[in-house]
Motif scaffolding. Structure first.
Motif, short mmCIF file in Angstrom:
data_model
loop_
_atom_site.label_atom_id
_atom_site.label_comp_id
_atom_site.label_asym_id
_atom_site.label_seq_id
_atom_site.Cartn_x
_atom_site.Cartn_y
_atom_site.Cartn_z
N VAL A 183 -14.70 -53.79 119.04
CA VAL A 183 -15.51 -53.94 120.24
C VAL A 183 -14.60 -53.73 121.45
CG1 VAL A 183 -16.90 -55.55 121.60
CG2 VAL A 183 -17.08 -55.54 119.09
N PRO A 184 -15.02 -52.94 122.43
CA PRO A 184 -14.17 -52.72 123.61
C PRO A 184 -13.71 -54.03 124.23
CG PRO A 184 -16.04 -51.23 123.66
CD PRO A 184 -16.28 -52.18 122.51
N GLU A 185 -12.45 -54.05 124.68
CA GLU A 185 -11.87 -55.28 125.22
C GLU A 185 -12.69 -55.85 126.36
OE1 GLU A 185 -7.60 -56.99 126.92
OE2 GLU A 185 -7.94 -54.83 126.79
N ALA A 186 -13.19 -54.99 127.24
CA ALA A 186 -13.99 -55.47 128.37
C ALA A 186 -15.23 -56.20 127.90
CB ALA A 186 -14.37 -54.30 129.27
N ASP A 187 -15.86 -55.70 126.83
CA ASP A 187 -17.05 -56.35 126.30
C ASP A 187 -16.69 -57.68 125.65
OD1 ASP A 187 -18.54 -54.21 127.16
OD2 ASP A 187 -18.62 -53.23 125.20
N ARG A 188 -15.56 -57.72 124.95
CA ARG A 188 -15.13 -58.97 124.34
C ARG A 188 -14.89 -60.04 125.41
NH1 ARG A 188 -11.39 -55.71 121.18
NH2 ARG A 188 -9.66 -56.65 122.36
N LEU A 189 -14.14 -59.66 126.43
CA LEU A 189 -13.82 -60.62 127.48
C LEU A 189 -15.07 -61.07 128.24
CD1 LEU A 189 -10.52 -59.05 128.87
CD2 LEU A 189 -10.76 -61.11 127.45
N ALA A 190 -16.02 -60.16 128.41
CA ALA A 190 -17.27 -60.52 129.10
C ALA A 190 -18.02 -61.60 128.34
CB ALA A 190 -18.14 -59.28 129.28
N ASN A 191 -17.85 -61.62 127.02
CA ASN A 191 -18.51 -62.63 126.20
C ASN A 191 -17.61 -63.81 125.87
OD1 ASN A 191 -21.09 -61.45 125.92
ND2 ASN A 191 -20.28 -59.97 124.47
N GLY A 192 -16.44 -63.86 126.52
CA GLY A 192 -15.55 -65.01 126.34
C GLY A 192 -14.69 -64.95 125.11
N ILE A 193 -14.54 -63.75 124.51
CA ILE A 193 -13.72 -63.62 123.30
C ILE A 193 -12.34 -63.12 123.71
CG2 ILE A 193 -13.54 -62.57 121.01
CD1 ILE A 193 -16.58 -62.20 121.06
N SER A 194 -11.45 -64.05 123.98
CA SER A 194 -10.09 -63.73 124.40
C SER A 194 -9.16 -63.78 123.20
CB SER A 194 -9.63 -64.75 125.45
OG SER A 194 -9.49 -66.03 124.85
N GLU A 195 -7.87 -63.52 123.43
CA GLU A 195 -6.88 -63.62 122.36
C GLU A 195 -6.73 -65.05 121.87
OE1 GLU A 195 -5.22 -61.75 120.44
OE2 GLU A 195 -5.57 -59.77 121.29
N GLY A 196 -7.09 -66.00 122.72
CA GLY A 196 -6.99 -67.41 122.33
C GLY A 196 -8.28 -67.98 121.74
#
Length: 393
Positions: A350-363
């Protein structure tokens, strides 16, 4: 949810019956005449022909899951994603449009974004926590809406009743993936779902030793279309895995209740641990959809907990390595607790921007809570979080 009764399989000409269903591994079934074979294919008589088209162990398992969901029958497939494919690919055709939740399981997202468009099926993603967003995504050519009641891995709660009302009003099929929630927490068909599916691999089978799916529609015509697709594309499940999953169902209610109790305790413990930025669990008051979770799930949070720690990949590596008593694995629903890191597994494409938009960070981590001692589990997580914090420092 009341446990289903384990009814023995009855054999003709026998005064007794086995308490446990036998494994019936035959690939082929013999008929007496061409007329008999014709009558089976025509649906005029019940029987089996070739295992890809169905076999007794799959039928036994399908009916037992259907009883739990308040439905009839269903199709057992070789995986949860095969069940998703049977619904989407079996019911849609060139020119149709599908709406999916924007926080679906990673492979479901990939099916929506890459595979369906190759067949001329248009797709859109919408925030399923907001029924109005789903309504705005629906077009004149929309065939169905795919929803996870509890999203994977972000544990957000869909506005299921609102979406069902929108779908009914617009004449669109509602497909619900009930894997995370399970029929112990909610039966989607009672909330307006037309089609319900599961990754049986997960909590229903419950022992991380099978890969299976189940999908069922209220409408027999839709069932027939999905069945034809599943048979033609070979989405068949093996008799042995169906037998193992049926065995797992016998303890499902007990496993669910124990894991849920521990998950609630673990979520509260996470909230008090240093280095934890946020915790996501349906029964907590700080959940983004706390009121909806209470009304829809009636206080049942199930066994999935997500949380986010401070830092990036280095801290994530330190955490999982130090929490060595708990399996770091991209799965859920086992009797043992597993920790999943979506960025390196389910949502890696999943594109990083989409992950981050949904709160899915490296942590960000997702925990599938098992049956271990809760105190030992909390101690293992505490050790892992301490190691991650030391890397930060």
């Amino acid at each position: 949810m009341k446990p289903t009764l384990q009814r023995p399989v009855v054999f003709k000409d026998s005064l007794s019956a086995p308490v446990v269903s036998p494994i019936m591994p035959s690939v082929v079934y013999a008929s007496k005449t061409p007329d008999e074979l014709d009558s089976q294919y025509a649906g005029e008589a019940h029987g089996y022909t070739y295992a890809r088209e169905g076999h007794p162990n799959a039928d036994i398992l399908a009916q037992r899951i259907a009883m739990m969901e308040g439905m009839q029958g269903g199709i057992i497939t070789g995986s949860g994603m095969a069940a998703v494919s049977a619904a989407l690919m079996g019911l849609c055709e060139n020119g149709d449009h599908v709406v999916g939740g924007n926080q679906l399981y990673g492979r479901s997202l990939r099916l929506m974004s890459e595979d369906l468009p190759r067949y001329g099926i248009e797709t859109s993603l919408a925030d399923t926590t907001n029924a109005q967003a789903v309504a705005e995504a629906i077009k004149p050519n929309t065939k169905l809406v795919l929803v996870e009641i509890v999203s994977n891995p972000t544990i957000r709660i869909a506005d299921l009743d609102g979406i069902a009302e929108v779908c009914k009003e617009k004449g669109v099929l509602l497909v619900v993936d009930n894997t995370f929630t399970t029929p112990a927490a909610l039966k989607p068909v009672e909330h307006g779902a037309d089609i319900v599916l599961h990754s049986v691999t997960k909590l229903l089978a419950g022992h991380a030793d099978v890969t299976l799916g189940w999908v069922c529609a209220k409408d027999p015509a839709l069932m027939e279309r999905m069945t034809i697709y599943a048979v033609t594309h070979g989405l068949t499940a093996s008799p042995f895995e169906c037998w193992l999953a049926e065995r797992g169902l016998a303890t499902f209610d007990l496993r669910y209740q124990r894991a849920q109790q521990t998950a609630q305790r673990l979520a509260d413990a996470f909230a008090e641990m240093p280095n934890v930025k946020r915790v996501v669990y349906p029964t907590r008051q700080d959940h983004p959809e706390a009121a909806r979770a209470q009304s829809l799930l009636q206080g049942r949070g199930a066994n999935m907990v997500s949380f986010e720690i401070e830092g990036g990949r280095a801290q994530a590596n330190a955490f999982t390595e130090a929490a060595s008593e708990l399996a770091f694995a991209p799965t859920l629903g086992d009797v043992g607790t597993t920790i999943s890191h979506p960025n390196s597994s389910s949502h890696r494409n999943v594109p990083e921007a989409d992950r981050l938009a949904n709160g899915i960070s490296e942590g960000f981590f997702r925990v599938s809570v098992g049956l271990e001692d809760p105190d030992a589990m909390i101690a293992a997580f505490t050790k892992g979080l301490k190691a991650a914090q030391e890397v930060s420092e």
